[in-house]
Design a protein around this motif. Structure first.
Motif, PDB file in Angstrom:
ATOM      1  N   THR A   6       0.922  -1.283  -0.085  1.00  0.00           N
ATOM      2  CA  THR A   6      -0.160  -0.054   0.014  1.00  0.00           C
ATOM      3  C   THR A   6       0.955   1.194   0.144  1.00  0.00           C
ATOM      4  O   THR A   6       1.970   1.166  -0.177  1.00  0.00           O
ATOM      5  N   ALA A  35      -4.320   0.093  -2.470  1.00  0.00           N
ATOM      6  CA  ALA A  35      -3.640   1.436  -2.471  1.00  0.00           C
ATOM      7  C   ALA A  35      -4.828   2.567  -2.828  1.00  0.00           C
ATOM      8  O   ALA A  35      -5.930   2.364  -3.412  1.00  0.00           O
ATOM      9  N   PRO A  74      -4.712   5.829   3.288  1.00  0.00           N
ATOM     10  CA  PRO A  74      -3.824   4.790   3.432  1.00  0.00           C
ATOM     11  C   PRO A  74      -4.157   3.737   4.590  1.00  0.00           C
ATOM     12  O   PRO A  74      -4.459   2.463   4.454  1.00  0.00           O
ATOM     13  N   CYS A  77      -7.112   1.619   3.410  1.00  0.00           N
ATOM     14  CA  CYS A  77      -6.869   0.735   2.470  1.00  0.00           C
ATOM     15  C   CYS A  77      -6.274  -0.366   3.480  1.00  0.00           C
ATOM     16  O   CYS A  77      -6.516  -1.651   2.904  1.00  0.00           O
ATOM     17  N   SER A  97       4.529  -0.773   3.314  1.00  0.00           N
ATOM     18  CA  SER A  97       3.738   0.576   2.770  1.00  0.00           C
ATOM     19  C   SER A  97       4.865   1.617   2.017  1.00  0.00           C
ATOM     20  O   SER A  97       5.865   1.899   2.694  1.00  0.00           O
ATOM     21  N   ALA A 117      -0.247   3.810   7.529  1.00  0.00           N
ATOM     22  CA  ALA A 117      -0.768   2.508   6.742  1.00  0.00           C
ATOM     23  C   ALA A 117       0.054   1.375   7.576  1.00  0.00           C
ATOM     24  O   ALA A 117      -0.588   0.129   8.023  1.00  0.00           O
TER      25      ALA A 117
END
Length: 265
Positions: A6, A35, A74, A77, A97, A117
């Motif tokens: 991500t 993402a 993020p 996600c 990430s 993230a």
């Protein structure tokens, strides 16, 4: 091993493609990408409450990975991957990430969507690494960063496989914008907090936030990530998501206000 990628620069960003390409030669991996559908830099750990998340399948440069774009931040996600896209037995073993355009050093870890993230993954019980490249001045070039981070990727994957990744900690990696031959090494580092100051520049529509970097950095320690990246080192910082100051928590027992009202006494 299932690896989830991500970022905060968006699913079309060159950095996340570079990260996927660095992983593809490695063996026994399933690579997934979840993402943001567009750039979400600087959103911190924001999550979406007032809009429905709608993960959508997304072609990913024709590479042999399965990818979804998400109309969120993020952290959204990672939540979408955990709760919506994967069943319990198929959830990722490791979240990576990045690779972020520009370094995420010191206090950046609180503003960065890249770091958030990784933090969200750890909150959900999945080991995670945030990866950033000091190329903000030239965001269209990722140089040899894929080769530079390869040993670290292998290290983190092996630790994950052996269940040796520490709980409640994500790893923050920052790579200098240098050829691989000029990288001095990989080193542990602490977060730097005084290497820039906020500056608001006026415009017709208001004020834009920027940064000012002092010429002299007397407060900078040689152990801090900013200095080490500028000296040519790839830095790795373990960041604990439990921010409780336990030393001060213990000292609070001496507060007159609390001294006679402690639980169990």
């Amino acid at each position: 091993m299932r690896i989830l990628l991500t970022n905060d620069d968006g699913i079309e960003a060159l950095g996340i493609r570079t990260l996927a390409e660095a992983l593809l030669p490695l063996q026994d991996l399933e690579i997934y990408v979840v993402a943001p559908s567009e750039e979400r830099s600087g959103v911190g750990h924001g999550v979406t409450f007032r809009e429905a998340l709608a993960p959508a399948p997304h072609d990913f440069y024709g590479l042999p990975v399965k990818a979804w774009s998400v109309n969120g931040n993020p952290a959204d996600c990672v939540k979408a991957a955990y709760y919506l896209l994967f069943k319990d037995q198929e959830r990722p073993d490791l979240v990576l990430s990045g690779i972020n355009v520009g370094a995420n050093l010191g206090k950046d870890v609180y503003y960065s969507g890249t770091c958030s993230a990784a933090r969200e993954a750890v909150i959900l019980g999945i080991p995670a690494v945030a990866l950033s490249y000091d190329n903000y001045h030239n965001p269209t070039s990722f140089g040899e960063v894929g080769k530079i981070i390869e040993p670290l990727l292998k290290q983190f994957m092996e630790q994950t496989k052996q269940k040796q990744m520490p709980p409640k900690v994500f790893w923050n990696v920052n790579v200098p914008d240098l050829p691989k031959s000029q990288i001095k090494g990989i080193t542990p580092a602490v977060l730097a907090f005084d290497f820039y100051h906020d500056v608001y520049s006026p415009s017709d529509s208001g004020y834009f936030l920027g940064r000012e970097y002092p010429e002299r950095l007397e407060k900078q320690s040689t152990e801090e990530d900013f200095q080490l990246v500028k000296q040519g080192y790839t830095t790795v910082t373990p960041i604990h998501i439990d921010s409780t100051d336990r030393k001060l928590l213990e000292q609070m027992k001496e507060w007159p206000l609390l001294k006679n009202n402690l639980r169990g006494e």
